[in-house]
Design a protein around this motif. Structure first.
Motif, PDB file in Angstrom:
ATOM      1  N   LEU A 213       0.829  -1.206   0.000  1.00  0.00           N
ATOM      2  CA  LEU A 213       0.000   0.000   0.000  1.00  0.00           C
ATOM      3  C   LEU A 213       0.864   1.258   0.000  1.00  0.00           C
ATOM      4  O   LEU A 213       0.642   2.179  -0.786  1.00  0.00           O
ATOM      5  CB  LEU A 213      -0.915  -0.007   1.220  1.00  0.00           C
ATOM      6  CG  LEU A 213      -1.934   1.129   1.327  1.00  0.00           C
ATOM      7  CD1 LEU A 213      -2.844   1.146   0.111  1.00  0.00           C
ATOM      8  CD2 LEU A 213      -2.759   0.989   2.605  1.00  0.00           C
ATOM      9  N   GLY A 214       1.869   1.293   0.876  1.00  0.00           N
ATOM     10  CA  GLY A 214       2.714   2.478   0.962  1.00  0.00           C
ATOM     11  C   GLY A 214       3.564   2.690  -0.271  1.00  0.00           C
ATOM     12  O   GLY A 214       3.563   3.765  -0.879  1.00  0.00           O
ATOM     13  N   ARG A 215       4.305   1.653  -0.678  1.00  0.00           N
ATOM     14  CA  ARG A 215       5.158   1.772  -1.863  1.00  0.00           C
ATOM     15  C   ARG A 215       4.322   1.900  -3.131  1.00  0.00           C
ATOM     16  O   ARG A 215       4.687   2.618  -4.053  1.00  0.00           O
ATOM     17  CB  ARG A 215       6.095   0.568  -1.942  1.00  0.00           C
ATOM     18  CG  ARG A 215       7.045   0.536  -3.130  1.00  0.00           C
ATOM     19  CD  ARG A 215       7.887   1.788  -3.250  1.00  0.00           C
ATOM     20  NE  ARG A 215       8.806   1.982  -2.168  1.00  0.00           N
ATOM     21  CZ  ARG A 215      10.066   1.541  -2.158  1.00  0.00           C
ATOM     22  NH1 ARG A 215      10.537   0.844  -3.171  1.00  0.00           N
ATOM     23  NH2 ARG A 215      10.850   1.802  -1.137  1.00  0.00           N
ATOM     24  N   GLY A 216       3.174   1.200  -3.159  1.00  0.00           N
ATOM     25  CA  GLY A 216       2.304   1.291  -4.329  1.00  0.00           C
ATOM     26  C   GLY A 216       1.807   2.696  -4.574  1.00  0.00           C
ATOM     27  O   GLY A 216       1.760   3.162  -5.725  1.00  0.00           O
ATOM     28  N   LYS A 217       1.439   3.389  -3.508  1.00  0.00           N
ATOM     29  CA  LYS A 217       0.989   4.771  -3.683  1.00  0.00           C
ATOM     30  C   LYS A 217       2.072   5.626  -4.315  1.00  0.00           C
ATOM     31  O   LYS A 217       1.792   6.481  -5.148  1.00  0.00           O
ATOM     32  CB  LYS A 217       0.575   5.361  -2.331  1.00  0.00           C
ATOM     33  CG  LYS A 217      -0.774   4.879  -1.829  1.00  0.00           C
ATOM     34  CD  LYS A 217      -1.138   5.553  -0.520  1.00  0.00           C
ATOM     35  CE  LYS A 217      -2.521   5.107  -0.045  1.00  0.00           C
ATOM     36  NZ  LYS A 217      -2.876   5.756   1.246  1.00  0.00           N
TER      37      LYS A 217
END
Length: 202
Positions: free
Chosen positions: A152-156
């Motif tokens: 979620l964090g890196r994907g954003k």
């Protein structure tokens, strides 16, 4: 002295290399547990060179970041004590132990707070990814929630970069080419100020 303009031009050449996607995979993988350079350094020029594949490159980088995160997690969980001397020699031990203290405090207080910390750490480029992955393995964060938070964090980060380049690709490329010297020196100055503040606090 035009330093960053030359580096940027060289990076664009590498990003258009026939094996550029292999370099991106390798960089995304090792950055997650040991390497200090973020994959966006290659990702942005590759997206600018082929805007229609921006989200494909983002997803490839994310997938290999997750694989690298698992390696960092496993090293932290199974080999941290044995690798302490090496990490100390590489000046990585103190940041990792600080991350461990923070995650343990969050886990003791509220598990959702712990997951929020992981998502924020994966989202912001200021906190190197390797410190997060090692710390999560040492603390024993459940693997699936850990991977979900990292995704979620890196994907954003990578999806937002892909979206911006899809929308403003040519303009973004022109602006980078025009102002890369100012941007590069400004980033160096900011890093210098952060280091000075850190030493002052110590």
């Amino acid at each position: 002295m035009r330093l960053f303009g030359k580096l940027y031009a060289r990076t664009l050449v590498w990003a258009r290399h026939p094996h550029a996607i292999r370099y991106l995979c390798g960089l995304s993988f090792i950055e997650a547990f040991i390497f200090p350079i973020m994959p966006e350094v290659m990702l942005a020029p590759m997206m600018l060179g082929k805007r229609h594949r921006a989200f494909f490159y983002a997803n490839v980088s994310l997938a290999f970041s997750l694989l690298g995160s698992l390696v960092g997690y496993a090293l932290g969980h199974f080999a941290f004590e044995a690798l302490k001397p090496l990490l100390g020699a590489l000046h990585l031990l103190t940041p990792i132990e600080q991350g461990v203290s923070s995650l343990r405090a969050q886990m003791a207080e509220h598990r959702w707070g712990l997951y929020g910390v992981l998502v924020l750490a994966a989202l912001q480029p200021v906190v190197p990814m390797k410190f997060v992955t090692w710390a999560a393995g040492i603390v024993g964060v459940p693997v699936l929630p850990f991977l979900g938070c990292v995704a979620l964090g890196r994907g954003k980060r990578v999806w937002l970069l892909a979206l911006l380049i899809r929308l403003f690709g040519e303009r973004a490329g022109q602006l980078l080419h025009k102002y890369i010297e100012w941007i590069g020196w400004a980033v160096l100055a900011l890093l210098g100020l952060l280091l000075a503040w850190w030493f002052w606090r110590r």
